[in-house]
Enzyme design. Structure first.
Site, PDB file in Angstrom:
ATOM      1  CG  ASP A   1      -2.012  -1.044   1.163  1.00  0.00           C
ATOM      2  OD1 ASP A   1      -1.785  -2.083   0.512  1.00  0.00           O
ATOM      3  OD2 ASP A   1      -3.079  -0.837   1.766  1.00  0.00           O
TER       4      ASP A   1
ATOM      5  CE  LYS B   1      -5.397   1.998   2.638  1.00  0.00           C
ATOM      6  NZ  LYS B   1      -4.267   1.276   3.275  1.00  0.00           N
TER       7      LYS B   1
ATOM      8  CE  LYS C   1      -7.056  -1.328   2.456  1.00  0.00           C
ATOM      9  NZ  LYS C   1      -5.701  -1.843   2.770  1.00  0.00           N
TER      10      LYS C   1
END
Length: 310
Positions: free
Chosen positions: A147, A210, A246
């Protein structure tokens, strides 16, 4: 280059976005056994996360065991789901804790992936070489997903080409690991910037986009999610390539997880309702989902201490 010029001309209509967000929040959610089914779907999409300064090998081990058995076995048995392999989607930790998580999961004979935040999380304000090295080290320790955070300075000053180049380098450093790109939407200022950042990160090779680090003042919100999902949809129409979504930060209740699933289903379609294309970044959400399932099975609400971390 022509793609980049087209992105620079994009404008998002805030009123339309806010209206759509109100609409989705006003919808009714499933009840009874249908709610339980949707909540179990939500569990399978959770990136079970610990990103605290006091993380230790022992609480990472506990988190890993919870990821393998996220809902109490006796509850799953009563709804005939005990043998369906219900686990969370991944375990998400800091780079220095990746080896601990990998070791715990391996010892439990689990193939659950370990995700690691990287690239100077959460601010992304460290030198580029440091950020790249952090990605390489996390992958070397066994992280299957990375991430990364974008450099918000580049987004806020409209340096989209420079951002694209940076993310391409992160993509290369990830190797075979999946790359999820955190936009830190609370610091991007406008819906238009969120859309542009979404498109640039996808063009640079992100497998997921995300919303947030969970450390900003504003985290996952429905209006911003709608903008990001429309960008994913546009990118799919341009390229035929599906990028995952996400939301992360501030998602704490089972009710919220149902709204997120509903929003993904309506905006992106059923194909996205799987861990391969949808994740929920959360630490405390799982406890509330487990309480709701307990209520469905027993007719009573459990105290939180009856649903221990593991």
């Amino acid at each position: 280059m022509s793609d980049l010029k087209r992105i620079c001309k994009v404008r998002v209509n805030p009123q339309s976005v806010l209206k759509r967000a109100q609409q989705i929040q006003g919808q009714k959610t499933p009840k009874k056994q249908w709610q339980t089914a949707w909540l179990l779907k939500a569990v399978t999409c959770i990136d079970l996360t610990t990103l605290a300064g006091d993380d230790t090998p022992s609480n990472v081990h506990r988190l890993s065991m919870k990821a393998i058995q996220p809902v109490r076995y006796d509850l799953l048995k009563k709804i005939d789901m005990h043998d369906k392999g219900v686990t969370t989607a991944a375990v998400c930790v800091y780079p220095s804790r990746v080896a601990d998580a990998v070791k715990s999961l391996k010892a439990a004979n689990s193939s659950l992936p370990v995700a690691s935040v990287a690239t100077g999380f959460p601010a992304g304000q460290t030198p580029l070489e440091t950020r790249l090295q952090e990605v390489r080290m996390a992958v070397a320790d066994g992280a299957a997903e990375i991430d990364i955070v974008i450099n918000r300075t580049l987004a806020l000053t409209g340096q989209w080409e420079a951002m694209y180049d940076e993310i391409r380098q992160f993509r290369e450093a990830c190797g075979d690991a999946h790359m999820k790109t955190i936009l830190a939407i609370g610091e991007l200022g406008t819906f238009t910037n969120v859309y542009k950042a979404s498109m640039v990160t996808m063009m640079a090779g992100s497998d997921f986009i995300k919303t947030s680090t969970g450390k900003e003042a504003v985290n996952a919100t429905y209006p911003v999610a709608i903008v990001m999902m429309r960008a994913i949809r546009d990118y799919f129409l341009y390229t035929g390539y599906k990028v995952g979504f996400k939301p992360a930060g501030g998602i704490r209740t089972a009710q919220e997880s149902l709204v997120w699933l509903s929003l993904v289903k309506e905006e992106l379609g059923n194909d996205w309702l799987c861990p391969h294309l949808f994740r929920l970044g959360a630490s405390s959400l799982l406890a509330d989902i487990e309480r709701q399932i307990y209520h469905q099975v027993t007719g009573q609400y459990a105290a939180y201490h009856e649903m221990p971390m593991a």
